[in-house]
Write a protein that holds these residues in place. Sequence first.
Motif, mmCIF file in Angstrom:
data_model
loop_
_atom_site.group_PDB
_atom_site.id
_atom_site.type_symbol
_atom_site.label_atom_id
_atom_site.label_comp_id
_atom_site.label_asym_id
_atom_site.label_seq_id
_atom_site.Cartn_x
_atom_site.Cartn_y
_atom_site.Cartn_z
ATOM 1 N N GLU A 1 0.774 1.899 -9.501
ATOM 2 C CA GLU A 1 -0.361 1.376 -10.279
ATOM 3 C C GLU A 1 0.071 0.215 -11.160
ATOM 4 N N ARG A 2 1.217 0.384 -11.824
ATOM 5 C CA ARG A 2 1.714 -0.671 -12.704
ATOM 6 C C ARG A 2 1.961 -1.966 -11.934
ATOM 7 N N LEU A 3 2.450 -1.823 -10.696
ATOM 8 C CA LEU A 3 2.737 -2.993 -9.862
ATOM 9 C C LEU A 3 1.510 -3.448 -9.070
ATOM 10 N N ARG A 4 0.369 -2.843 -9.364
ATOM 11 C CA ARG A 4 -0.914 -3.189 -8.734
ATOM 12 C C ARG A 4 -0.897 -3.047 -7.214
ATOM 13 N N LYS A 5 -0.235 -1.996 -6.752
ATOM 14 C CA LYS A 5 -0.241 -1.696 -5.323
ATOM 15 C C LYS A 5 -1.485 -0.871 -5.023
ATOM 16 N N ILE B 1 0.865 -1.180 0.000
ATOM 17 C CA ILE B 1 0.000 0.000 0.000
ATOM 18 C C ILE B 1 0.905 1.235 0.000
ATOM 19 N N VAL B 2 0.609 2.189 -0.880
ATOM 20 C CA VAL B 2 1.436 3.388 -0.994
ATOM 21 C C VAL B 2 0.518 4.610 -0.968
#
Length: 188
Positions: free
Chosen positions: A161-165, A47-48
């Motif tokens: 987003e790309r890493l689906r976080k 989560i970020v």
Amino acid sequence: QSELNSFLWTIKRDPPSYFFGTIHVPYTRVWDFVPENSKKAFQQSHIVYFELDLTDPYTISALTSCQLLPQGENLQDVLPRDIYRRLKRHLEYVKLMMPSWMTPDQRGKGLYADYLFNAIAGNWERKRPVWVMLMVNSLTEVDIKSRGVPVLDLYLAQEAERLRKQTGAVERVEEQCHPLNGLNFSQV
């Protein structure tokens, strides 16, 4: 690089949490100087949270709206005449110079000087003085050459987003916008 102060704080819990200070500059200017411990903390996080969610269209729209003068007012109405004329001349100069400031790489990506100028300075006569000041500060040859490269915050948000976080924001646009809009003219 391991000796650098990374501006990374660790909150010791299970799992750990991290707090990382970023700056609003093209990520390519600073990415090589971000220490590995910070990059690793980002990679390991599920989560970020960011200052603002720069990938959210509402956030971008709200940031644009908050910069505008009240309905019916123009910058010409609120700035002293001599400052307004100098500003207008400076923006004409920037628009004239911008094609020579752009890089071949930017042109190769389909960026045109007129488009870039309008993206940065479009509707400037409707903006509040504080936002025009910030805009003028970013209309330099060095800054123009780096346009098209996301700032560090946006780069990290796009990577998340790309890493689906899972992502979120700790502030609302209003919390950033209203204090700046509250500055009086002499402060600006």
